[in-house]
Write a protein that holds these residues in place. Structure first.
Motif, PDB file in Angstrom:
ATOM      1  N   LEU A   1      15.819  39.688  -8.371  1.00 37.57           N
ATOM      2  CA  LEU A   1      17.145  38.832  -8.420  1.00 37.57           C
ATOM      3  C   LEU A   1      17.169  37.339  -8.977  1.00 37.57           C
ATOM      4  N   ASP A   2      17.429  36.110  -8.480  1.00 35.67           N
ATOM      5  CA  ASP A   2      16.840  35.222  -9.361  1.00 35.67           C
ATOM      6  C   ASP A   2      15.692  34.332  -9.368  1.00 35.67           C
ATOM      7  N   ARG A   3      14.748  34.658 -10.691  1.00 36.82           N
ATOM      8  CA  ARG A   3      13.269  34.716 -11.032  1.00 36.82           C
ATOM      9  C   ARG A   3      13.157  33.004 -10.248  1.00 36.82           C
ATOM     10  N   ILE A   4      11.852  32.849  -9.845  1.00 36.43           N
ATOM     11  CA  ILE A   4      10.972  31.308  -9.506  1.00 36.43           C
ATOM     12  C   ILE A   4      11.270  30.489 -11.057  1.00 36.43           C
ATOM     13  N   PRO A   5      11.830  29.185 -11.468  1.00 37.88           N
ATOM     14  CA  PRO A   5      11.304  28.308 -12.060  1.00 37.88           C
ATOM     15  C   PRO A   5       9.918  28.022 -12.817  1.00 37.88           C
ATOM     16  N   ALA A   6      10.571  28.449 -14.093  1.00 38.83           N
ATOM     17  CA  ALA A   6       9.172  28.801 -15.373  1.00 38.83           C
ATOM     18  C   ALA A   6       9.378  27.504 -16.290  1.00 38.83           C
ATOM     19  N   GLN A   7       8.235  27.004 -16.750  1.00 43.30           N
ATOM     20  CA  GLN A   7       8.080  26.731 -17.921  1.00 43.30           C
ATOM     21  C   GLN A   7       9.465  26.755 -19.008  1.00 43.30           C
ATOM     22  N   SER A   8      10.676  25.656 -18.966  1.00 43.92           N
ATOM     23  CA  SER A   8      11.989  25.497 -19.529  1.00 43.92           C
ATOM     24  C   SER A   8      12.527  26.949 -19.682  1.00 43.92           C
ATOM     25  N   ASN A   9      12.606  27.774 -18.248  1.00 50.34           N
ATOM     26  CA  ASN A   9      13.161  29.053 -18.861  1.00 50.34           C
ATOM     27  C   ASN A   9      13.095  29.240 -16.951  1.00 50.34           C
ATOM     28  N   THR A  10      14.374  29.939 -16.412  1.00 47.51           N
ATOM     29  CA  THR A  10      14.999  30.127 -15.008  1.00 47.51           C
ATOM     30  C   THR A  10      15.024  31.882 -15.414  1.00 47.51           C
TER      31      THR A  10
END
Length: 294
Positions: free
Chosen positions: A215-224
């Motif tokens: 599913l949708d990923r947890i937020p990462a550095q400048s990348n969702t």
């Protein structure tokens, strides 16, 4: 010709004889009087009011001293002697800018870590945040090329893997003179069935109904939309605190990090069949190993 100069606080260059050649005025190496600030400090020549200003004065013969020019400089004042393996300006920029005014190691680490928590870490001169797994080149085995796992590649290309991000946090702190951060690598394991060999970490979020799907990923550095699974993941340990620079989150224990980061784990049993297990919050299913770096 005599030259002297005055800088921030009590910093001063005492009177010294200068040599003149055409339009150049040169003085020999001259120790300053006065002291620099007793804290981390960031002087930025591009920001009005934040520059390291030096007021130069000249005296010719028996004349009075007169102001020649005020020069403005960028200066990075670290908390202690730098121990970073690199000397990229961005290491000092990200450290001194964020920890400006800090006198203790704990305060310095806390303020530098805050830079990572909004997923917008910008190198010196960067117009946007550096990225976690943005457009990483892959080798024939489908894994990131080795250079992409290094902090210098991350600074240069503004894109990198989890190890590159972990190294970046470590190197920024080392540039401030601390050696307390340690690199840790996480791999899946199965503590309840040793017959199953760890294969992949499933990064949140996934669903197992009716079958396993990302599913949708947890937020990462400048990348969702970073990758949904990895065979390992790199973080940083300082004492009992775990810092995950790729995702900008910190935790007080390995199990707390595991529960927040991983939805599940895949394993290969002795017959080579893949088995997927949901993260059981009460059982640690990942191995956290501190590794030598560098």
């Amino acid at each position: 010709m005599k030259v002297r100069a005055f800088g921030p606080g009590t910093i001063a260059i005492p009177e010294i004889t200068a040599s003149v050649l055409d339009t150049s005025v040169t003085i020999p190496y001259t120790p300053t009087s006065g002291n620099l600030a007793d804290s981390v400090k960031f002087y930025d020549h591009t920001a009005s009011g934040s520059e390291f200003e030096i007021e130069w004065q000249i005296k010719i013969g028996d004349s009075d001293w007169f102001n020649a020019k005020t020069t403005k400089h960028t200066v990075y004042l670290t908390r202690a002697q730098p121990k970073a393996s690199g000397r990229q300006e961005s290491l000092f920029y990200l450290g001194c800018k964020n920890a400006d005014g800090q006198t203790t190691e704990a305060g310095m680490i806390s303020e530098i870590w805050n830079e990572f928590t909004d997923w917008d870490v910008r190198k010196r001169g960067g117009s946007s945040g550096m990225t976690y797994w943005g457009d990483i080149p892959l080798g024939p085995d489908g894994k990131a090329l080795e250079q992409c796992t290094n902090f210098d590649y991350l600074i240069s290309e503004e894109d990198g893997t989890c190890e590159a991000w972990a190294q970046l946090f470590i190197e920024i702190l080392r540039a401030q003179g601390t050696t307390s951060p340690k690199l840790a690598v996480i791999t899946p394991k199965n503590v309840t069935n040793p017959d199953l060999n760890g294969q992949f970490l499933l990064i949140r979020n996934w669903t197992s109904n009716p079958s396993w799907q990302a599913l949708d990923r947890i937020p990462a550095q400048s990348n969702t939309d970073s990758p949904a699974s990895f065979d390992n993941h790199a973080i940083v340990k300082i004492g009992t605190t775990l810092y995950d620079p790729s995702y900008g989150r910190s935790f007080g224990s390995e199990n707390a990090h595991e529960n927040a980061a991983f939805a599940g784990f895949t394993y290969l049993n002795s017959s080579g069949t893949q088995v997927t297990a949901t993260n059981a919050s009460s059982v640690q299913q990942a191995q956290y190993d501190t590794v030598t770096y560098p």
